[in-house]
Scaffold this motif. Structure first.
Motif, PDB file in Angstrom:
ATOM      1  N   CYS A  25     -12.109   2.681  -9.615  1.00  0.00           N
ATOM      2  CA  CYS A  25     -11.003   1.729  -9.700  1.00  0.00           C
ATOM      3  C   CYS A  25     -10.716   1.176  -8.303  1.00  0.00           C
ATOM      4  CB  CYS A  25      -9.760   2.427 -10.263  1.00  0.00           C
ATOM      5  SG  CYS A  25      -8.325   1.349 -10.374  1.00  0.00           S
ATOM      6  N   ARG A  26     -10.698  -0.141  -8.193  1.00  0.00           N
ATOM      7  CA  ARG A  26     -10.465  -0.740  -6.871  1.00  0.00           C
ATOM      8  C   ARG A  26      -9.007  -0.666  -6.444  1.00  0.00           C
ATOM      9  NH1 ARG A  26     -11.544  -6.963  -8.460  1.00  0.00           N
ATOM     10  NH2 ARG A  26     -13.286  -5.971  -9.466  1.00  0.00           N
ATOM     11  N   TYR A  27      -8.123  -0.302  -7.370  1.00  0.00           N
ATOM     12  CA  TYR A  27      -6.702  -0.244  -7.045  1.00  0.00           C
ATOM     13  C   TYR A  27      -6.234   1.161  -6.660  1.00  0.00           C
ATOM     14  CZ  TYR A  27      -6.989  -4.855  -9.018  1.00  0.00           C
ATOM     15  OH  TYR A  27      -7.364  -6.142  -9.262  1.00  0.00           O
ATOM     16  N   CYS A  28      -6.737   2.201  -7.341  1.00  0.00           N
ATOM     17  CA  CYS A  28      -6.324   3.567  -6.991  1.00  0.00           C
ATOM     18  C   CYS A  28      -7.475   4.375  -6.380  1.00  0.00           C
ATOM     19  CB  CYS A  28      -5.773   4.297  -8.217  1.00  0.00           C
ATOM     20  SG  CYS A  28      -6.977   4.632  -9.510  1.00  0.00           S
ATOM     21  N   GLU A  29      -8.694   3.810  -6.391  1.00  0.00           N
ATOM     22  CA  GLU A  29      -9.888   4.389  -5.768  1.00  0.00           C
ATOM     23  C   GLU A  29     -10.327   5.730  -6.362  1.00  0.00           C
ATOM     24  OE1 GLU A  29      -9.271   4.326  -1.553  1.00  0.00           O
ATOM     25  OE2 GLU A  29      -9.136   2.146  -1.504  1.00  0.00           O
ATOM     26  N   HIS A  30      -9.968   6.006  -7.607  1.00  0.00           N
ATOM     27  CA  HIS A  30     -10.464   7.193  -8.299  1.00  0.00           C
ATOM     28  C   HIS A  30     -11.692   6.811  -9.109  1.00  0.00           C
ATOM     29  CE1 HIS A  30      -6.248   8.658  -7.665  1.00  0.00           C
ATOM     30  NE2 HIS A  30      -6.950   9.705  -7.282  1.00  0.00           N
ATOM     31  N   LYS A  31     -12.486   7.809  -9.498  1.00  0.00           N
ATOM     32  CA  LYS A  31     -13.703   7.563 -10.264  1.00  0.00           C
ATOM     33  C   LYS A  31     -13.484   7.946 -11.726  1.00  0.00           C
ATOM     34  CE  LYS A  31     -16.735   8.502  -6.317  1.00  0.00           C
ATOM     35  NZ  LYS A  31     -16.338   7.378  -5.644  1.00  0.00           N
ATOM     36  N   PHE A  32     -13.970   7.071 -12.645  1.00  0.00           N
ATOM     37  CA  PHE A  32     -13.740   7.266 -14.069  1.00  0.00           C
ATOM     38  C   PHE A  32     -15.009   7.042 -14.880  1.00  0.00           C
ATOM     39  CE2 PHE A  32      -9.705   5.938 -12.218  1.00  0.00           C
ATOM     40  CZ  PHE A  32      -8.875   6.939 -12.675  1.00  0.00           C
ATOM     41  N   ILE A  38     -11.016   1.120 -17.034  1.00  0.00           N
ATOM     42  CA  ILE A  38     -10.084  -0.005 -17.000  1.00  0.00           C
ATOM     43  C   ILE A  38      -8.703   0.511 -16.581  1.00  0.00           C
ATOM     44  CG2 ILE A  38      -9.007  -1.806 -18.415  1.00  0.00           C
ATOM     45  CD1 ILE A  38     -11.587  -1.717 -20.111  1.00  0.00           C
ATOM     46  N   PRO A  39      -8.012  -0.168 -15.649  1.00  0.00           N
ATOM     47  CA  PRO A  39      -6.726   0.320 -15.139  1.00  0.00           C
ATOM     48  C   PRO A  39      -5.698   0.671 -16.218  1.00  0.00           C
ATOM     49  CG  PRO A  39      -7.468  -1.496 -13.788  1.00  0.00           C
ATOM     50  CD  PRO A  39      -8.428  -1.406 -14.954  1.00  0.00           C
ATOM     51  N   GLU A  40      -5.654  -0.077 -17.311  1.00  0.00           N
ATOM     52  CA  GLU A  40      -4.691   0.207 -18.378  1.00  0.00           C
ATOM     53  C   GLU A  40      -4.993   1.529 -19.074  1.00  0.00           C
ATOM     54  OE1 GLU A  40      -6.155  -2.737 -17.963  1.00  0.00           O
ATOM     55  OE2 GLU A  40      -4.536  -4.190 -17.796  1.00  0.00           O
ATOM     56  N   THR A  41      -6.265   1.905 -19.186  1.00  0.00           N
ATOM     57  CA  THR A  41      -6.619   3.121 -19.919  1.00  0.00           C
ATOM     58  C   THR A  41      -6.393   4.391 -19.107  1.00  0.00           C
ATOM     59  OG1 THR A  41      -8.955   2.947 -19.298  1.00  0.00           O
ATOM     60  CG2 THR A  41      -8.296   1.970 -21.395  1.00  0.00           C
ATOM     61  N   HIS A  42      -6.416   4.296 -17.780  1.00  0.00           N
ATOM     62  CA  HIS A  42      -6.157   5.509 -16.984  1.00  0.00           C
ATOM     63  C   HIS A  42      -4.779   5.492 -16.325  1.00  0.00           C
ATOM     64  CE1 HIS A  42      -8.105   3.058 -13.666  1.00  0.00           C
ATOM     65  NE2 HIS A  42      -7.149   3.616 -12.962  1.00  0.00           N
ATOM     66  N   PRO A  45      -1.665   3.827 -11.092  1.00  0.00           N
ATOM     67  CA  PRO A  45      -0.354   3.703 -10.441  1.00  0.00           C
ATOM     68  C   PRO A  45      -0.155   2.323  -9.797  1.00  0.00           C
ATOM     69  CG  PRO A  45      -1.787   5.161  -9.193  1.00  0.00           C
ATOM     70  CD  PRO A  45      -2.505   4.840 -10.459  1.00  0.00           C
ATOM     71  N   ASN A  46      -1.240   1.596  -9.566  1.00  0.00           N
ATOM     72  CA  ASN A  46      -1.161   0.268  -8.959  1.00  0.00           C
ATOM     73  C   ASN A  46      -1.384  -0.829  -9.990  1.00  0.00           C
ATOM     74  OD1 ASN A  46      -0.799   1.446  -6.410  1.00  0.00           O
ATOM     75  ND2 ASN A  46      -2.990   1.708  -6.179  1.00  0.00           N
ATOM     76  N   LEU A  47      -1.013  -0.580 -11.231  1.00  0.00           N
ATOM     77  CA  LEU A  47      -1.236  -1.529 -12.322  1.00  0.00           C
ATOM     78  C   LEU A  47      -0.501  -2.845 -12.102  1.00  0.00           C
ATOM     79  CD1 LEU A  47      -2.704  -1.862 -14.990  1.00  0.00           C
ATOM     80  CD2 LEU A  47      -0.714  -0.921 -16.130  1.00  0.00           C
TER      81      LEU A  47
END
Length: 72
Positions: A25-32, A38-42, A45-47
């Motif tokens: 994720c380019r916004y929270c930098e975690h790996k999924f 997709i930011p909405e599914t995880h 915090p920076n949605l």
């Protein structure tokens, strides 16, 4: 086989492997994994920042494609 352990999805309830390129994720930098990338599914915090960036991109695109009738 490399000695490096496989990276797992950051979601607590998920044990799938994280996707290499598009899984970060380019916004929270975690790996999924593919299911949570997709930011909405995880529940990123920076949605809010993500949505603002998307809105700006699409607004700029719409303005650039705007049709204007010529005045005769």
């Amino acid at each position: 086989m490399s000695g490096k352990p496989a990276t797992r999805c950051t979601m607590n309830s998920c044990s799938n492997r994280a996707i290499r390129i598009v899984g970060e994720c380019r916004y929270c930098e975690h790996k999924f994994c593919g299911q949570h990338r997709i930011p909405e599914t995880h529940a990123c915090p920076n949605l809010i920042t993500c949505k603002q960036n998307s809105f700006k991109i699409y607004a700029d695109r719409l303005l650039s494609e705007k049709c204007v009738a010529s005045k005769v």
